[in-house]
Design a protein around this motif. Structure first.
Motif, PDB file in Angstrom:
ATOM      1  N   ASP A  91      49.092 -67.547 -14.796  1.00 14.94           N
ATOM      2  CA  ASP A  91      47.668 -67.273 -14.565  1.00 14.94           C
ATOM      3  C   ASP A  91      47.306 -67.573 -13.115  1.00 14.94           C
ATOM      4  O   ASP A  91      46.598 -66.790 -12.474  1.00 14.94           O
ATOM      5  CB  ASP A  91      46.778 -68.128 -15.484  1.00 14.94           C
ATOM      6  N   LEU A  92      47.776 -68.690 -12.600  1.00 21.14           N
ATOM      7  CA  LEU A  92      47.464 -69.068 -11.219  1.00 21.14           C
ATOM      8  C   LEU A  92      48.041 -68.062 -10.229  1.00 21.14           C
ATOM      9  O   LEU A  92      47.388 -67.702  -9.251  1.00 21.14           O
ATOM     10  CB  LEU A  92      47.966 -70.477 -10.926  1.00 21.14           C
TER      11      LEU A  92
ATOM     12  N   ALA B 294      32.801 -64.490  -5.917  1.00 22.10           N
ATOM     13  CA  ALA B 294      33.873 -64.429  -6.908  1.00 22.10           C
ATOM     14  C   ALA B 294      35.146 -65.070  -6.352  1.00 22.10           C
ATOM     15  O   ALA B 294      35.827 -65.835  -7.048  1.00 22.10           O
ATOM     16  CB  ALA B 294      34.132 -62.977  -7.314  1.00 22.10           C
ATOM     17  N   ILE B 295      35.456 -64.777  -5.092  1.00 24.16           N
ATOM     18  CA  ILE B 295      36.642 -65.358  -4.451  1.00 24.16           C
ATOM     19  C   ILE B 295      36.531 -66.882  -4.433  1.00 24.16           C
ATOM     20  O   ILE B 295      37.487 -67.590  -4.759  1.00 24.16           O
ATOM     21  CB  ILE B 295      36.814 -64.807  -3.019  1.00 24.16           C
ATOM     22  N   MET B 296      35.372 -67.383  -4.063  1.00 31.48           N
ATOM     23  CA  MET B 296      35.189 -68.836  -3.976  1.00 31.48           C
ATOM     24  C   MET B 296      35.261 -69.482  -5.359  1.00 31.48           C
ATOM     25  O   MET B 296      35.817 -70.575  -5.501  1.00 31.48           O
ATOM     26  CB  MET B 296      33.867 -69.158  -3.280  1.00 31.48           C
ATOM     27  N   ASP B 297      34.738 -68.836  -6.381  1.00 28.88           N
ATOM     28  CA  ASP B 297      34.855 -69.359  -7.747  1.00 28.88           C
ATOM     29  C   ASP B 297      36.318 -69.442  -8.164  1.00 28.88           C
ATOM     30  O   ASP B 297      36.754 -70.436  -8.759  1.00 28.88           O
ATOM     31  CB  ASP B 297      34.087 -68.483  -8.736  1.00 28.88           C
ATOM     32  N   LEU B 298      37.087 -68.410  -7.836  1.00 30.27           N
ATOM     33  CA  LEU B 298      38.507 -68.406  -8.183  1.00 30.27           C
ATOM     34  C   LEU B 298      39.285 -69.419  -7.350  1.00 30.27           C
ATOM     35  O   LEU B 298      40.214 -70.052  -7.848  1.00 30.27           O
ATOM     36  CB  LEU B 298      39.099 -67.007  -7.985  1.00 30.27           C
ATOM     37  N   LYS B 299      38.900 -69.559  -6.098  1.00 30.29           N
ATOM     38  CA  LYS B 299      39.595 -70.494  -5.208  1.00 30.29           C
ATOM     39  C   LYS B 299      39.531 -71.927  -5.759  1.00 30.29           C
ATOM     40  O   LYS B 299      40.497 -72.683  -5.663  1.00 30.29           O
ATOM     41  CB  LYS B 299      38.985 -70.426  -3.814  1.00 30.29           C
ATOM     42  N   GLU B 300      38.389 -72.281  -6.324  1.00 27.48           N
ATOM     43  CA  GLU B 300      38.271 -73.615  -6.923  1.00 27.48           C
ATOM     44  C   GLU B 300      39.270 -73.812  -8.047  1.00 27.48           C
ATOM     45  O   GLU B 300      39.782 -74.907  -8.238  1.00 27.48           O
ATOM     46  CB  GLU B 300      36.855 -73.843  -7.444  1.00 27.48           C
ATOM     47  N   LEU B 301      39.548 -72.754  -8.795  1.00 27.56           N
ATOM     48  CA  LEU B 301      40.498 -72.863  -9.905  1.00 27.56           C
ATOM     49  C   LEU B 301      41.936 -73.005  -9.422  1.00 27.56           C
ATOM     50  O   LEU B 301      42.785 -73.486 -10.159  1.00 27.56           O
ATOM     51  CB  LEU B 301      40.390 -71.642 -10.816  1.00 27.56           C
ATOM     52  N   THR B 302      42.218 -72.573  -8.205  1.00 23.27           N
ATOM     53  CA  THR B 302      43.592 -72.649  -7.697  1.00 23.27           C
ATOM     54  C   THR B 302      43.862 -73.943  -6.937  1.00 23.27           C
ATOM     55  O   THR B 302      44.990 -74.183  -6.528  1.00 23.27           O
ATOM     56  CB  THR B 302      43.922 -71.444  -6.796  1.00 23.27           C
TER      57      THR B 302
END
Length: 148
Positions: A60-61, A105-113
């Motif tokens: 997923d990552l 959206a990019i920043m939201d995903l970046k937090e997850l990585t």
């Protein structure tokens, strides 16, 4: 200004300058529909599904990293539209809002990585147990088929 009038160079430059400021995306909505790799996706729904996954595996990552790269390319595409295309003031604002929403959206995903942020997010959030992840799963399958 008439409806067919093009945005002024000054207004165009203001929007481009705003795109390069820190946190220009705060408060912006993630777009519902954008086109990635010739396919229209509901970006808002895909981000929602990813953020609400109870656990993220290594695959997923990896897929999220690939997806972020595609979104970064899309944001650059919007910026080039603002720089080069003949746009009315309303159209220029729409393109700016799309770029800002994609950045969010990019920043939201970046937090997850980021492992430390991901750990805090998963520890402190309320998981939506009934979120369906069909769209995310479909998108990752398509990415894998294309060799991304």
């Amino acid at each position: 200004m008439t409806e067919n009038e093009e945005i002024s160079d000054r207004e165009r430059q203001k929007l481009l300058n705003r795109l390069h400021r820190s946190l220009f995306w705060v408060g912006k909505q993630i777009p519902r529909k954008i086109k990635l790799n010739e396919k229209e996706i509901d970006l808002h729904e895909v981000i929602w599904e990813i953020v609400n996954r109870p656990k993220l595996e290594k695959d997923d990552l990896r897929d999220i990293e690939l997806f972020m790269g595609m979104l970064i390319d899309k944001e650059k595409e919007y910026e080039k539209q603002l720089e080069n295309e003949q746009l009315s003031p309303d159209d220029a604002k729409k393109v700016f809002d799309l770029a800002a929403g994609v950045r969010r959206a990019i920043m939201d995903l970046k937090e997850l990585t980021t492992p430390s942020k991901r750990k805090a997010i998963f520890k402190d959030r309320h998981i939506c147990k009934d979120v369906e992840t069909d769209k995310w799963d479909s998108l990752t399958d398509e990415l894998k088929k294309k060799g991304c």
